[in-house]
Design a protein around this motif. Structure first.
Motif, PDB file in Angstrom:
ATOM      1  N   THR A 273      40.515  51.239  36.985  1.00  0.00           N
ATOM      2  CA  THR A 273      39.913  49.932  36.755  1.00  0.00           C
ATOM      3  C   THR A 273      39.981  49.549  35.274  1.00  0.00           C
ATOM      4  O   THR A 273      39.134  48.825  34.772  1.00  0.00           O
TER       5      THR A 273
ATOM      6  N   GLY B  77      44.605  46.028  34.480  1.00  0.00           N
ATOM      7  CA  GLY B  77      44.511  45.047  35.551  1.00  0.00           C
ATOM      8  C   GLY B  77      45.596  43.992  35.518  1.00  0.00           C
ATOM      9  O   GLY B  77      46.380  43.882  34.573  1.00  0.00           O
TER      10      GLY B  77
ATOM     11  N   LYS C 131      45.847  39.817  36.371  1.00  0.00           N
ATOM     12  CA  LYS C 131      45.095  38.594  36.653  1.00  0.00           C
ATOM     13  C   LYS C 131      45.916  37.712  37.592  1.00  0.00           C
ATOM     14  O   LYS C 131      47.015  37.279  37.247  1.00  0.00           O
ATOM     15  N   LYS C 132      45.383  37.481  38.775  1.00  0.00           N
ATOM     16  CA  LYS C 132      46.092  36.719  39.797  1.00  0.00           C
ATOM     17  C   LYS C 132      46.397  35.319  39.290  1.00  0.00           C
ATOM     18  O   LYS C 132      45.505  34.583  38.894  1.00  0.00           O
TER      19      LYS C 132
ATOM     20  N   ASN D 239      39.210  45.622  43.542  1.00  0.00           N
ATOM     21  CA  ASN D 239      38.480  44.859  42.530  1.00  0.00           C
ATOM     22  C   ASN D 239      37.807  45.843  41.564  1.00  0.00           C
ATOM     23  O   ASN D 239      37.968  47.056  41.699  1.00  0.00           O
ATOM     24  N   SER D 240      37.038  45.350  40.625  1.00  0.00           N
ATOM     25  CA  SER D 240      36.415  46.218  39.619  1.00  0.00           C
ATOM     26  C   SER D 240      35.364  47.153  40.218  1.00  0.00           C
ATOM     27  O   SER D 240      35.006  48.149  39.608  1.00  0.00           O
ATOM     28  N   SER D 241      34.893  46.849  41.431  1.00  0.00           N
ATOM     29  CA  SER D 241      33.936  47.722  42.122  1.00  0.00           C
ATOM     30  C   SER D 241      34.630  48.740  43.025  1.00  0.00           C
ATOM     31  O   SER D 241      33.971  49.404  43.817  1.00  0.00           O
TER      32      SER D 241
ATOM     33  N   ARG E   6      41.210  45.213  48.223  1.00  0.00           N
ATOM     34  CA  ARG E   6      41.502  43.784  48.343  1.00  0.00           C
ATOM     35  C   ARG E   6      42.919  43.544  48.869  1.00  0.00           C
ATOM     36  O   ARG E   6      43.408  42.426  48.840  1.00  0.00           O
TER      37      ARG E   6
ATOM     38  N   GLU F 150      47.144  40.683  50.733  1.00  0.00           N
ATOM     39  CA  GLU F 150      45.833  40.692  50.091  1.00  0.00           C
ATOM     40  C   GLU F 150      44.764  40.099  51.000  1.00  0.00           C
ATOM     41  O   GLU F 150      45.059  39.299  51.887  1.00  0.00           O
TER      42      GLU F 150
ATOM     43  N   CYS G 154      41.318  37.682  47.897  1.00  0.00           N
ATOM     44  CA  CYS G 154      41.708  37.593  46.488  1.00  0.00           C
ATOM     45  C   CYS G 154      41.754  36.130  46.081  1.00  0.00           C
ATOM     46  O   CYS G 154      42.098  35.259  46.882  1.00  0.00           O
TER      47      CYS G 154
ATOM     48  N   THR H 129      41.266  35.837  39.075  1.00  0.00           N
ATOM     49  CA  THR H 129      40.486  37.073  39.084  1.00  0.00           C
ATOM     50  C   THR H 129      41.389  38.249  38.706  1.00  0.00           C
ATOM     51  O   THR H 129      42.555  38.288  39.072  1.00  0.00           O
TER      52      THR H 129
ATOM     53  N   TYR I 155      42.546  42.064  39.083  1.00  0.00           N
ATOM     54  CA  TYR I 155      42.543  43.119  40.095  1.00  0.00           C
ATOM     55  C   TYR I 155      43.186  44.377  39.540  1.00  0.00           C
ATOM     56  O   TYR I 155      43.957  44.334  38.580  1.00  0.00           O
TER      57      TYR I 155
END
Length: 143
Positions: free
Chosen positions: A53, A56, A58-59, A85-87, A91, A107, A110, A114, A116
């Motif tokens: 994490t 990343g 970015k979409k 995701n960051s948690s 996704r 996906e 998403c 954001t 990912y």
């Protein structure tokens, strides 16, 4: 003299505070229009996953596919990857990532703008937990 000591103490406090903000970085990302590169070391055996994490993507579009491109992998039975995701919640679908070929993954939930990340896993029958993977990925379809 008291004022000078107070100013020095205040200056030192501000330096320490600013230094702590600068040294803390949540993640590094690139736009989804290009590949982000991440290296995984010692992926767990028997179908377990490693998560990243920090690096990343970015979409950049509203499309429904992510791209994975494995440039190196040690696992005898291959590896699998997914967008998270960051948690660390999935996704995208978990897909096999062949070396030297782009693989797409559908996906789920998403959204454009954001950031990912990725999770890489081993095959459920892979006995080694010392496998490494070099992976390029994008939260968008680069194929």
């Amino acid at each position: 003299m008291k004022t000078k000591k107070k100013m020095v103490a205040l200056g030192m406090s501000l330096m320490i505070l600013c230094g702590s903000f600068v040294s803390v970085s949540a993640y590094v990302y690139v736009p989804g229009t290009q590949y982000q590169t991440v290296t995984y070391k010692d992926i767990p055996a028997w179908g377990h996953q490693s998560y990243n994490t920090y690096y990343g993507s970015k979409k950049a579009t509203t499309g429904d596919f992510a791209t994975f491109y494995k440039t190196h992998g040690d696992a005898a039975l291959g590896n699998f990857a997914e967008i998270i995701n960051s948690s660390k919640s999935p996704r995208s679908n978990m897909v096999g990532i062949p070396e030297g070929k782009a693989a797409l993954s559908e996906e789920h939930l998403c959204s454009k703008g954001t950031v990912y990340f990725t999770a890489v896993g081993s095959h459920s029958l892979e006995p080694s937990n010392t496998c490494d993977v070099n992976l390029k990925f994008s939260a968008d379809n680069l194929r």
